[in-house]
Enzyme design. Structure first.
Site, PDB file in Angstrom:
ATOM      1  N   LYS A   1      38.172  -2.673   6.959  1.00 48.62           N
ATOM      2  CA  LYS A   1      37.582  -3.962   7.346  1.00 48.62           C
ATOM      3  C   LYS A   1      36.472  -4.370   6.397  1.00 48.62           C
ATOM      4  CE  LYS A   1      39.434  -4.608  11.880  1.00 48.62           C
ATOM      5  NZ  LYS A   1      39.314  -4.536  13.308  1.00 48.62           N
TER       6      LYS A   1
ATOM      7  N   ARG B   1      42.462   3.623  14.659  1.00 50.34           N
ATOM      8  CA  ARG B   1      43.624   2.837  14.229  1.00 50.34           C
ATOM      9  C   ARG B   1      43.459   2.567  12.732  1.00 50.34           C
ATOM     10  NH1 ARG B   1      44.210  -2.471  13.460  1.00 50.34           N
ATOM     11  NH2 ARG B   1      46.221  -3.452  13.919  1.00 50.34           N
TER      12      ARG B   1
HETATM   13  N1  PMM Z   1      41.971  -5.285  14.480  1.00 53.09           N
HETATM   14  C1  PMM Z   1      43.015  -5.939  13.925  1.00 53.09           C
HETATM   15  C2  PMM Z   1      44.263  -5.960  14.572  1.00 53.09           C
HETATM   16  N2  PMM Z   1      44.445  -5.322  15.750  1.00 53.09           N
HETATM   17  N3  PMM Z   1      43.594  -3.975  17.482  1.00 53.09           N
HETATM   18  C3  PMM Z   1      42.573  -3.329  18.041  1.00 53.09           C
HETATM   19  N4  PMM Z   1      42.734  -2.676  19.211  1.00 53.09           N
HETATM   20  N5  PMM Z   1      41.327  -3.320  17.482  1.00 53.09           N
HETATM   21  C4  PMM Z   1      41.065  -3.969  16.310  1.00 53.09           C
HETATM   22  O1  PMM Z   1      39.896  -3.955  15.858  1.00 53.09           O
HETATM   23  C5  PMM Z   1      42.138  -4.654  15.676  1.00 53.09           C
HETATM   24  C6  PMM Z   1      43.414  -4.638  16.309  1.00 53.09           C
HETATM   25  C7  PMM Z   1      42.756  -6.627  12.616  1.00 53.09           C
HETATM   26  O2  PMM Z   1      43.681  -6.591  11.655  1.00 53.09           O
HETATM   27  P1  PMM Z   1      44.430  -5.292  10.967  1.00 53.09           P
HETATM   28  O3  PMM Z   1      45.690  -5.103  11.748  1.00 53.09           O
HETATM   29  O4  PMM Z   1      44.741  -5.677   9.579  1.00 53.09           O
HETATM   30  O5  PMM Z   1      43.497  -4.124  11.089  1.00 53.09           O
END
Ligand code: PMM
Length: 299
Positions: free
Chosen positions: A223, A264
């Site tokens: 990020k 994640r």
């Molecule tokens: N961030 C993104 C997508 N999904 N899901 C959760 N639970 N928490 C997050 O901070 C989150 C998410 C942002 O985009 P990315 O898929 O490229 O990381």
């Protein structure tokens, strides 16, 4: 520091912080957009992450990057479902990253075992009831509004305290709609209606989220706050997204040490190593504490 790592009904006990591999089947996600649009390639990528040690694969069909514009439900279903099916057939545990009840329902019917809603049920009024009916774990992420307007909503006096309270309120909402409290996972939502400073403040207090009594998911991978931290000192240019993986793994270990249930990430092997290091440290610390208790401090 919190060291209790809760379990979720229906999911394995990994005995350490779990690793969720990110699989964005979108043309426009900030780091892997456009790479996995072909379902066959996406499934192969997801199964590779499992081979690398991912415990879950999180499939998302709609980008939530700052400024992202929404796609239709039909398009999201078209992107996500063949990939969920293929991964489940290949033996993966699949989570679906969606803000739509229809997509969540269809993905669980196709074998997904977790619903990851970045809006925590706020974007689609039908989501909480739909999630309740599926009976699978449900992520309540801190969310103040859609990506095209979220930057203006990044106003806090005490970011960690306010985020904890807003998540607590949203847990009440989804539980009132029938979601089993034992199936709720919480996530502070790094980068969602938060500045870089807010992200650091929230990360420094992962244990405050753990005190909500629910498993905590942390998604720091690649990020922008990491890109800013690692910016080129001469030009000031942000570190490119794909060169933020070592920092991501460091966050994974630190989040695990604060009791995160799962992290994640885009790149799985580094984080698998990081959470194994944290688990070994925890195990050694517990063994040392119990031997001090058994033999006294000079034993
Ligand atoms: N961030 C993104 C997508 N999904 N899901 C959760 N639970 N928490 C997050 O901070 C989150 C998410 C942002 O985009 P990315 O898929 O490229 O990381």
């Amino acid at each position: 520091m919190s060291t209790d790592r809760q379990r979720l009904p229906g999911l394995p006990d990994w005995g350490r912080c779990a690793v969720m591999g990110i699989l964005n089947v979108t043309p426009d996600s900030f780091s892997d957009g456009g790479l996995w649009l072909d379902p066959g390639r996406a499934v192969a990528r997801g199964l590779k992450m499992v081979a690398e040690g991912a415990d879950l694969v999180d499939v998302g069909g709609e980008s939530t990057r700052p400024g992202a514009v929404r796609i239709t439900c039909e398009e999201e279903l078209r992107r996500v479902l063949p990939v969920v099916r293929g991964l489940v057939e290949g033996g993966a545990l699949v989570s679906v990253d969606t803000m739509r009840a229809d997509v969540a329902r269809a993905a669980v019917d196709a074998g997904a075992c977790l619903i990851n809603d970045v809006s925590g049920g706020r974007a689609d009024p039908a989501m909480a009831r739909a999630a309740a009916r599926t009976g699978v774990p449900f992520v309540v992420m801190h969310w103040r509004g859609f990506s095209d307007g979220m930057d203006e909503l990044a106003v806090y006096e005490d970011v960690a305290g306010e985020v904890v309270k807003e998540i607590e309120r949203q847990i009440d909402v989804v539980v009132s709609a029938g979601v089993d409290p034992a199936q709720v996972i919480v996530d502070p939502g790094l980068g969602f209606a938060k500045t870089r400073e807010h992200d650091w403040a929230v990360l420094a207090e992962v244990d405050a989220f753990a005190h909500l009594g629910r498993p905590v998911l942390i998604a720091a991978s690649r990020k922008r706050f990491l890109g800013t931290l690692l910016a080129d000192p001469d030009s000031g240019s942000l570190r490119p997204a794909k060169e933020r993986d070592a920092a991501t793994a460091a966050v994974s270990a630190l989040a695990a040490a604060q009791g995160a249930w799962a992290v994640r990430v885009h790149r799985v092997p580094d984080t698998v190593d990081a959470v194994r290091v944290e688990a070994a440290m925890r195990c050694a610390r517990n063994a040392s504490r119990s031997s001090h208790e058994q033999y006294g401090d000079d034993g």
